[in-house]
Design a protein around this motif. Structure first.
Motif, short mmCIF file in Angstrom:
data_model
loop_
_atom_site.label_atom_id
_atom_site.label_comp_id
_atom_site.label_asym_id
_atom_site.label_seq_id
_atom_site.Cartn_x
_atom_site.Cartn_y
_atom_site.Cartn_z
N ILE A 39 -5.24 10.02 14.12
CA ILE A 39 -5.29 8.55 14.13
C ILE A 39 -5.01 8.07 12.71
O ILE A 39 -5.63 8.53 11.75
CB ILE A 39 -6.62 8.03 14.73
CG1 ILE A 39 -6.60 6.52 14.92
CG2 ILE A 39 -7.85 8.44 13.92
CD1 ILE A 39 -7.58 6.01 15.96
N ILE A 40 -4.00 7.21 12.59
CA ILE A 40 -3.57 6.75 11.25
C ILE A 40 -3.90 5.27 11.10
O ILE A 40 -3.56 4.46 11.96
CB ILE A 40 -2.06 6.98 11.05
CG1 ILE A 40 -1.71 8.46 11.21
CG2 ILE A 40 -1.60 6.46 9.68
CD1 ILE A 40 -0.21 8.77 11.15
N GLU A 41 -4.57 4.94 10.00
CA GLU A 41 -4.83 3.53 9.68
C GLU A 41 -3.66 3.04 8.84
O GLU A 41 -3.35 3.62 7.79
CB GLU A 41 -6.09 3.40 8.81
CG GLU A 41 -7.37 3.73 9.52
CD GLU A 41 -8.55 3.75 8.55
OE1 GLU A 41 -8.46 3.21 7.42
OE2 GLU A 41 -9.59 4.31 8.92
N ALA A 42 -3.02 1.97 9.28
CA ALA A 42 -1.88 1.42 8.54
C ALA A 42 -2.38 0.69 7.29
O ALA A 42 -3.49 0.15 7.30
CB ALA A 42 -1.10 0.47 9.42
N PRO A 43 -1.55 0.66 6.25
CA PRO A 43 -1.98 -0.04 5.02
C PRO A 43 -1.99 -1.56 5.16
O PRO A 43 -2.71 -2.24 4.46
CB PRO A 43 -0.92 0.38 3.99
CG PRO A 43 0.21 1.00 4.74
CD PRO A 43 -0.27 1.37 6.11
N MET A 44 -1.15 -2.08 6.11
CA MET A 44 -0.96 -3.52 6.34
C MET A 44 -0.21 -4.16 5.15
O MET A 44 0.05 -3.52 4.15
CB MET A 44 -2.28 -4.26 6.59
CG MET A 44 -3.21 -3.61 7.58
SD MET A 44 -2.44 -3.25 9.18
CE MET A 44 -2.42 -4.86 9.95
N ALA A 45 0.14 -5.44 5.34
CA ALA A 45 0.91 -6.14 4.31
C ALA A 45 0.40 -7.56 4.04
O ALA A 45 0.76 -8.16 3.04
CB ALA A 45 2.38 -6.20 4.72
N TRP A 46 -0.41 -8.08 4.94
CA TRP A 46 -0.99 -9.41 4.71
C TRP A 46 -2.31 -9.22 3.98
O TRP A 46 -3.13 -8.39 4.39
CB TRP A 46 -1.27 -10.13 6.03
CG TRP A 46 -0.07 -10.67 6.73
CD1 TRP A 46 1.24 -10.36 6.50
CD2 TRP A 46 -0.07 -11.63 7.80
NE1 TRP A 46 2.05 -11.06 7.36
CE2 TRP A 46 1.28 -11.84 8.16
CE3 TRP A 46 -1.08 -12.31 8.48
CZ2 TRP A 46 1.63 -12.73 9.19
CZ3 TRP A 46 -0.73 -13.19 9.50
CH2 TRP A 46 0.62 -13.40 9.84
N ARG A 47 -2.52 -10.03 2.98
CA ARG A 47 -3.76 -9.92 2.21
C ARG A 47 -4.99 -10.14 3.10
O ARG A 47 -6.01 -9.48 2.90
CB ARG A 47 -3.74 -10.95 1.07
CG ARG A 47 -2.78 -10.51 -0.03
CD ARG A 47 -2.64 -11.56 -1.10
NE ARG A 47 -1.98 -10.99 -2.28
CZ ARG A 47 -1.61 -11.68 -3.33
NH1 ARG A 47 -1.82 -12.99 -3.36
NH2 ARG A 47 -1.04 -11.09 -4.35
N SER A 48 -4.87 -11.04 4.04
CA SER A 48 -6.02 -11.33 4.92
C SER A 48 -6.37 -10.12 5.79
O SER A 48 -7.43 -10.09 6.40
CB SER A 48 -5.71 -12.53 5.81
OG SER A 48 -4.46 -12.32 6.45
N ARG A 49 -5.48 -9.13 5.85
CA ARG A 49 -5.72 -7.97 6.71
C ARG A 49 -6.10 -6.72 5.92
O ARG A 49 -6.21 -5.65 6.48
CB ARG A 49 -4.47 -7.73 7.58
CG ARG A 49 -4.01 -8.98 8.30
CD ARG A 49 -2.98 -8.73 9.36
NE ARG A 49 -3.60 -8.20 10.57
CZ ARG A 49 -2.93 -8.00 11.70
NH1 ARG A 49 -1.64 -8.29 11.78
NH2 ARG A 49 -3.55 -7.51 12.76
N PHE A 50 -6.30 -6.88 4.62
CA PHE A 50 -6.59 -5.74 3.74
C PHE A 50 -7.79 -4.94 4.22
O PHE A 50 -7.79 -3.72 4.19
CB PHE A 50 -6.82 -6.27 2.32
CG PHE A 50 -6.99 -5.20 1.27
CD1 PHE A 50 -5.88 -4.61 0.69
CD2 PHE A 50 -8.25 -4.79 0.86
CE1 PHE A 50 -6.03 -3.62 -0.28
CE2 PHE A 50 -8.40 -3.81 -0.11
CZ PHE A 50 -7.28 -3.23 -0.69
N PHE A 51 -8.85 -5.62 4.63
CA PHE A 51 -10.09 -4.94 5.03
C PHE A 51 -10.26 -4.84 6.55
O PHE A 51 -11.34 -4.55 7.03
CB PHE A 51 -11.30 -5.66 4.43
CG PHE A 51 -11.50 -5.36 2.97
CD1 PHE A 51 -11.76 -4.06 2.54
CD2 PHE A 51 -11.44 -6.37 2.02
CE1 PHE A 51 -11.94 -3.77 1.19
CE2 PHE A 51 -11.62 -6.09 0.67
CZ PHE A 51 -11.88 -4.79 0.25
N GLU A 52 -9.18 -5.07 7.28
CA GLU A 52 -9.30 -5.09 8.75
C GLU A 52 -9.79 -3.75 9.31
O GLU A 52 -10.49 -3.71 10.33
CB GLU A 52 -7.94 -5.46 9.35
CG GLU A 52 -8.02 -5.94 10.76
CD GLU A 52 -6.73 -6.65 11.21
OE1 GLU A 52 -6.32 -7.64 10.55
OE2 GLU A 52 -6.13 -6.20 12.19
#
Ligand code: NVA
Length: 385
Positions: free
Chosen positions: A142-155
């Motif tokens: 299971i891979i956690e994506a790094p994301m790209a929106w700042r609001s999603r940094f700690f998702e």
């Protein structure tokens, strides 16, 4: 429409296939594609969902019609009544999945409105509504994506209880490199005045995210066994794609696809692989590499035009959520109850539809594929391409 009898038969079939011994040694995370028999799924939550602050990367991914909404509500909760309806719809979706024999898991409830600060930026959170955006299962990992929106940094924090449990039971767990998300990751002057502007830029491979560091959302990838397809989008950059390619190694072939799409973000309302060699494609966003699929003998079906009215907002997506469906196996699809032409298309393909209504939940940017991440599907790693 799936009858009670066929559900019971299927459950019995699954039960007899899986001996008690197998059950004990089973790795909790295992999925190779988008269509094998679904055994366990994570379904997102609308609770406490917040509108992201109206930063450059959000502006580049949202429709002009809703910009005043973002200006007004950015950093604040989505309208309460709407979220309440979304919560109810998603509960109903979960119970339908359970009736179909699928184990349903949910992320933690998190206070997304809370402000946070890193050495590089300040923000507030968004939601844990779309597990598909942030988690991808490839085999037993299971891979956690790094994301790209700042609001999603700690998702990812909403999913850690579940992931720790899967890890304890034997899953491989990877968090892709966390980006800094400093100003260098974004083209702060990204021109986005008209769709035409964006078409030209996307064609030239120019997006709001730069190549400062790897970033990606998991939903820009779609799996077909040893072949995985990905698009460079507003949230997935070439370094992110390279990271995934190197991480997966020679066992997998990662193919980059491009589409005529002024606003690429998440591949699953553009090119949805729903079976072995079977794709539902968005006719408004033709794939430039279609010849590869023809050569491989795949069937590509054009999705019918969505029929959704404008009565309810779509704050974060297009109407093409109509094709953002979840396969429960090769012969059963969870899809929008209101999208009659799409349901007809599935029936013509010999696929039984399980119609569900999540119209308020759709407003948060996704339908059944986005709202879920499959944790376990029964099947082997194979080549289909
Ligand atoms: N951003 C795409 C995908 C949503 C699942 C769209 O709006 O169509």
């Amino acid at each position: 429409i799936c009858s009670a009898v066929s559900v019971a038969t299927r459950r019995q079939h699954v039960a007899t296939q899986m001996s008690a011994q197998e059950e004990k040694t089973k790795i909790p995370v295992s999925s190779h594609n988008e269509w094998d028999l679904l055994e366990e799924v994570i379904v997102g939550r609308a609770e406490n969902a917040c509108v992201p602050e109206f930063t450059t990367e959000v502006k580049a991914n949202t429709y002009e019609k809703y910009w005043p909404f973002y200006q007004k509500y950015g950093g604040k909760p989505f309208p309460k009544k709407h979220i309440q309806k979304a919560v109810e719809e998603v509960e109903e979706m979960c119970s339908i999945l359970q009736q179909e024999g699928v184990v349903v898991r949910r992320p933690d409830v998190v206070e997304w409105e809370k402000a946070f600060e890193t050495p590089d930026f300040k923000s507030r959170g968004m939601y844990a509504a779309m597990p598909r955006d942030i988690l991808i299962v490839i085999g037993n990992e299971i891979i956690e994506a790094p994301m790209a929106w700042r609001s999603r940094f700690f998702e990812y924090r909403a999913y850690r209880s579940l992931i720790k449990e899967y890890f304890t039971e034997g899953a491989k767990w990877t968090a892709a490199p966390k980006p800094l998300m400093s100003d260098e990751l974004y083209d702060m002057n990204y021109p986005m005045h008209s769709v035409q502007d964006r078409h030209e830029l996307a064609k030239k491979g120019q997006f709001v995210t730069t190549e400062f560091e790897p970033c990606f959302d998991a939903a820009d990838f779609i799996r077909a066994g040893r072949d995985i397809f990905v698009q460079r989008s507003q949230v997935t950059n070439l370094m992110g794609i390279k990271w995934m390619e190197r991480h997966l190694g020679p066992e997998y072939n990662l193919h980059q696809l491009t589409f005529k799409d002024p606003n690429p973000m998440h591949i699953d309302a553009t090119f949805n692989i729903i079976g072995p060699g079977l794709v539902v494609a968005n006719p408004d966003r033709p794939c430039n590499e279609m010849h590869l699929f023809k050569k491989a003998g795949w069937t590509v079906v054009e999705a019918p035009t969505p029929t959704r009215s404008d009565d309810l907002p779509l704050w974060m997506s297009s109407k093409w959520l109509s094709m953002n469906v979840l396969m429960l196996d090769e012969e059963r699809v969870m899809c929008d109850k209101n999208e009659i032409p799409t349901m007809k298309m599935f029936e013509e393909l010999g696929i039984t539809t399980i119609p569900v209504d999540i119209q308020h939940a759709n407003s948060l940017g996704g339908a059944f594929h986005c709202w879920t991440t499959d944790v376990r599907r029964r099947g082997e790693l194979k080549s289909y391409f």
